[in-house]
Design a protein around this motif. Structure first.
Motif, PDB file in Angstrom:
ATOM      1  N   ALA A 217       0.835  -1.200   0.000  1.00 23.64           N
ATOM      2  CA  ALA A 217       0.000   0.000   0.000  1.00 23.64           C
ATOM      3  C   ALA A 217       0.874   1.257   0.000  1.00 23.64           C
ATOM      4  O   ALA A 217       0.585   2.233  -0.692  1.00 23.64           O
ATOM      5  N   ALA A 218       1.973   1.236   0.790  1.00 28.67           N
ATOM      6  CA  ALA A 218       2.876   2.375   0.839  1.00 28.67           C
ATOM      7  C   ALA A 218       3.560   2.582  -0.507  1.00 28.67           C
ATOM      8  O   ALA A 218       3.649   3.704  -1.006  1.00 28.67           O
ATOM      9  N   VAL A 219       4.033   1.498  -1.104  1.00 25.71           N
ATOM     10  CA  VAL A 219       4.730   1.589  -2.390  1.00 25.71           C
ATOM     11  C   VAL A 219       3.792   2.114  -3.467  1.00 25.71           C
ATOM     12  O   VAL A 219       4.185   2.917  -4.327  1.00 25.71           O
ATOM     13  N   GLU A 220       2.540   1.704  -3.420  1.00 24.63           N
ATOM     14  CA  GLU A 220       1.567   2.190  -4.400  1.00 24.63           C
ATOM     15  C   GLU A 220       1.344   3.692  -4.242  1.00 24.63           C
ATOM     16  O   GLU A 220       1.209   4.420  -5.229  1.00 24.63           O
ATOM     17  N   LEU A 221       1.341   4.165  -2.996  1.00 30.55           N
ATOM     18  CA  LEU A 221       1.194   5.603  -2.756  1.00 30.55           C
ATOM     19  C   LEU A 221       2.392   6.379  -3.301  1.00 30.55           C
ATOM     20  O   LEU A 221       2.243   7.498  -3.808  1.00 30.55           O
ATOM     21  N   VAL A 222       3.578   5.793  -3.193  1.00 32.14           N
ATOM     22  CA  VAL A 222       4.769   6.433  -3.758  1.00 32.14           C
ATOM     23  C   VAL A 222       4.655   6.517  -5.272  1.00 32.14           C
ATOM     24  O   VAL A 222       4.881   7.563  -5.884  1.00 32.14           O
ATOM     25  N   LYS A 223       4.284   5.406  -5.891  1.00 32.66           N
ATOM     26  CA  LYS A 223       4.229   5.342  -7.359  1.00 32.66           C
ATOM     27  C   LYS A 223       3.148   6.251  -7.953  1.00 32.66           C
ATOM     28  O   LYS A 223       3.277   6.700  -9.090  1.00 32.66           O
ATOM     29  N   THR A 224       2.098   6.497  -7.203  1.00 30.19           N
ATOM     30  CA  THR A 224       1.015   7.337  -7.718  1.00 30.19           C
ATOM     31  C   THR A 224       1.186   8.812  -7.342  1.00 30.19           C
ATOM     32  O   THR A 224       0.370   9.641  -7.720  1.00 30.19           O
ATOM     33  N   ASN A 225       2.245   9.121  -6.606  1.00 35.74           N
ATOM     34  CA  ASN A 225       2.541  10.508  -6.260  1.00 35.74           C
ATOM     35  C   ASN A 225       2.986  11.249  -7.519  1.00 35.74           C
ATOM     36  O   ASN A 225       3.752  10.729  -8.331  1.00 35.74           O
ATOM     37  N   SER A 226       2.533  12.476  -7.690  1.00 36.87           N
ATOM     38  CA  SER A 226       2.865  13.238  -8.895  1.00 36.87           C
ATOM     39  C   SER A 226       4.360  13.520  -9.017  1.00 36.87           C
ATOM     40  O   SER A 226       4.860  13.803 -10.113  1.00 36.87           O
ATOM     41  N   ALA A 227       5.086  13.432  -7.894  1.00 33.86           N
ATOM     42  CA  ALA A 227       6.526  13.696  -7.919  1.00 33.86           C
ATOM     43  C   ALA A 227       7.341  12.460  -8.291  1.00 33.86           C
ATOM     44  O   ALA A 227       8.558  12.555  -8.458  1.00 33.86           O
ATOM     45  N   TYR A 228       6.678  11.317  -8.435  1.00 33.70           N
ATOM     46  CA  TYR A 228       7.405  10.072  -8.758  1.00 33.70           C
ATOM     47  C   TYR A 228       7.840  10.092 -10.214  1.00 33.70           C
ATOM     48  O   TYR A 228       7.036  10.263 -11.125  1.00 33.70           O
ATOM     49  N   ASP A 229       9.133   9.930 -10.439  1.00 36.55           N
ATOM     50  CA  ASP A 229       9.709   9.970 -11.786  1.00 36.55           C
ATOM     51  C   ASP A 229      10.441   8.657 -12.044  1.00 36.55           C
ATOM     52  O   ASP A 229      11.549   8.452 -11.525  1.00 36.55           O
ATOM     53  N   PRO A 230       9.862   7.750 -12.831  1.00 33.12           N
ATOM     54  CA  PRO A 230      10.484   6.441 -13.084  1.00 33.12           C
ATOM     55  C   PRO A 230      11.861   6.516 -13.724  1.00 33.12           C
ATOM     56  O   PRO A 230      12.624   5.561 -13.653  1.00 33.12           O
ATOM     57  N   SER A 231      12.187   7.641 -14.333  1.00 28.70           N
ATOM     58  CA  SER A 231      13.508   7.774 -14.948  1.00 28.70           C
ATOM     59  C   SER A 231      14.591   8.070 -13.910  1.00 28.70           C
ATOM     60  O   SER A 231      15.792   7.950 -14.186  1.00 28.70           O
ATOM     61  N   ARG A 232      14.159   8.455 -12.685  1.00 26.84           N
ATOM     62  CA  ARG A 232      15.115   8.782 -11.623  1.00 26.84           C
ATOM     63  C   ARG A 232      14.897   7.986 -10.350  1.00 26.84           C
ATOM     64  O   ARG A 232      15.676   8.091  -9.400  1.00 26.84           O
ATOM     65  N   CYS A 233      13.824   7.191 -10.335  1.00 25.63           N
ATOM     66  CA  CYS A 233      13.460   6.497  -9.098  1.00 25.63           C
ATOM     67  C   CYS A 233      12.806   5.163  -9.407  1.00 25.63           C
ATOM     68  O   CYS A 233      12.108   5.019 -10.421  1.00 25.63           O
ATOM     69  N   PHE A 234      13.037   4.187  -8.546  1.00 28.35           N
ATOM     70  CA  PHE A 234      12.411   2.879  -8.705  1.00 28.35           C
ATOM     71  C   PHE A 234      11.901   2.426  -7.348  1.00 28.35           C
ATOM     72  O   PHE A 234      12.677   2.186  -6.415  1.00 28.35           O
ATOM     73  N   ALA A 235      10.578   2.332  -7.207  1.00 31.23           N
ATOM     74  CA  ALA A 235       9.952   1.900  -5.954  1.00 31.23           C
ATOM     75  C   ALA A 235       9.508   0.456  -6.085  1.00 31.23           C
ATOM     76  O   ALA A 235       8.947   0.065  -7.107  1.00 31.23           O
ATOM     77  N   PHE A 236       9.747  -0.324  -5.044  1.00 29.82           N
ATOM     78  CA  PHE A 236       9.380  -1.736  -5.099  1.00 29.82           C
ATOM     79  C   PHE A 236       9.077  -2.267  -3.704  1.00 29.82           C
ATOM     80  O   PHE A 236       9.550  -1.736  -2.698  1.00 29.82           O
TER      81      PHE A 236
END
Length: 379
Positions: A217-236
């Protein structure tokens, strides 16, 4: 996975708090003039009362059946926590870059330069397959000087230093962040209260940030945050204590690992293996940064009888758990994992609620431990 009790330190009026240890309460009559005071000394009576309180609260332990439930279903309790609070619970950690300048933009290249200057005669590590990440190219000759990309970026250093930087790069197949030159991992990222300030503050094009949490649930909140940038960050999603689950990057590939109010959520007899495994992910010279609950913190003294799982380890009302450390315990954990102490401090703060005229004694421990540089091969 972060502690569900209040943590961190308040910001100053300018938006940034000074490094802890800079504001002292010399006149008790002025206690409510500020929101917090540093390095507050406890009287012998106060220390004895805290020890007595903890001893009394530990006399009645949680039954074994419930303890098994809290361990087996730990992910469920954290998922429930984040589903209830979402991203409303935590505030940005204004103190982050003050206490941990290793995360600041100017530190990235300095870190590499320091590593090289201290280790001029070190051997270049062999490229090898790692049990902790995706398949690596085994032969040294297959390492390419541009395996981490940034072909057009020119560092203001001489040829020898440039070659050393190239030698230190990880020889690997593609993995998230494989083209980065500075990699940070936060373990127990929660909803991103450390990750997002790093991404927003540190604009180094060579930076890549990994973040993981026990709670999907926490990781999903990170991934759906508007500041999440897959080119600079990887949440798992990752269980720090699961020895059979690999990380999505190879060993010896990280510059910094952050543990902020997360190790305390791990059952004590699993802490050592978790730290030892994390230490293998660090590059030589890489740093592990920790901030967590200290022994006799206000949160520990507030627990009631029947909430104690084992010595200094408790369960909260929502089913999440927390441990309260001493400096020596943390030093043993990191040293046993092969790391060298850079910092191990107790942050005793008196937090004040001026509206309610309440004084709250907090105890946190802040640590920095470094993976040793490669051994010298002589002149």
């Amino acid at each position: 996975m972060a502690g569900s009790a209040a943590e961190g330190a308040p910001a100053e009026a300018g938006g940034k708090r000074p490094q802890f240890g800079s504001r002292f309460l010399s006149d008790p009559a002025r206690v409510f003039h500020h929101n917090a005071w540093d390095n507050v000394e406890w009287s012998e009576e106060q220390a004895a009362a805290a020890e007595r309180k903890v001893r009394e609260n530990g006399t009645q332990r949680v039954c074994q059946e419930k303890q098994v439930d809290y361990e087996i279903n730990a992910h469920k309790y954290w998922d429930d926590f984040y589903k209830i609070h979402e991203n409303r619970f935590f505030k940005d950690r204004h103190w982050l870059f003050t206490e941990f300048p290793e995360l600041a933009p100017s530190q990235n290249q300095n870190h590499l330069m320091d590593l090289i200057s201290e280790n001029k005669r070190s051997e270049v590590p062999e490229c090898r397959r790692s049990e902790d990440g995706p398949g690596l190219i085994a032969e040294q000759h297959k390492c390419s000087s541009n395996s981490l990309g940034h072909k057009t970026q020119t560092l203001p250093v001489d040829e020898n230093v440039t070659q050393k930087l190239s030698d230190l790069k990880i020889c690997a197949n593609e993995f998230p962040g494989s083209s980065a030159t500075y990699r940070i991992l936060e373990v127990g990222c929660g909803v991103g209260n450390t990750v997002f300030p790093i991404l927003q503050t540190n604009n180094d094009p060579g930076l890549f940030v990994y973040c993981c949490d026990f709670s999907s649930a926490a990781v999903e909140l990170v991934k759906t945050n508007s500041a999440y940038d897959p080119s600079r960050c990887f949440a798992f999603v990752h269980d720090l204590c699961d020895e059979d689950k690999s990380y999505p990057f190879p060993r010896d590939s990280l510059d910094v690992i952050i543990l902020i109010f997360v190790l305390s959520a791990v059952v004590p007899d699993k802490m050592q293996k978790a730290i030892s495994r994390l230490s293998r992910l660090l590059k030589p010279g890489g740093m592990m940064l920790l901030r967590d609950y200290g022994r006799y913190d206000m949160a520990q003294l507030r627990f009631k009888k029947g909430q104690c799982l084992s010595e200094n380890f408790y369960v909260r009302g929502d089913g999440t758990r927390v441990y309260f450390f001493t400096q020596d315990e943390l030093d043993t954990l990191f040293s046993t994992a092969g790391l060298e102490r850079v910092q191990n401090l107790v942050d005793r703060r008196l937090q004040v609620n001026r509206g309610k005229q309440l004084a709250m004694y907090r105890v946190w421990i802040q640590c920095k431990y470094r993976k040793p540089l490669l051994p010298s091969t002589g002149s």
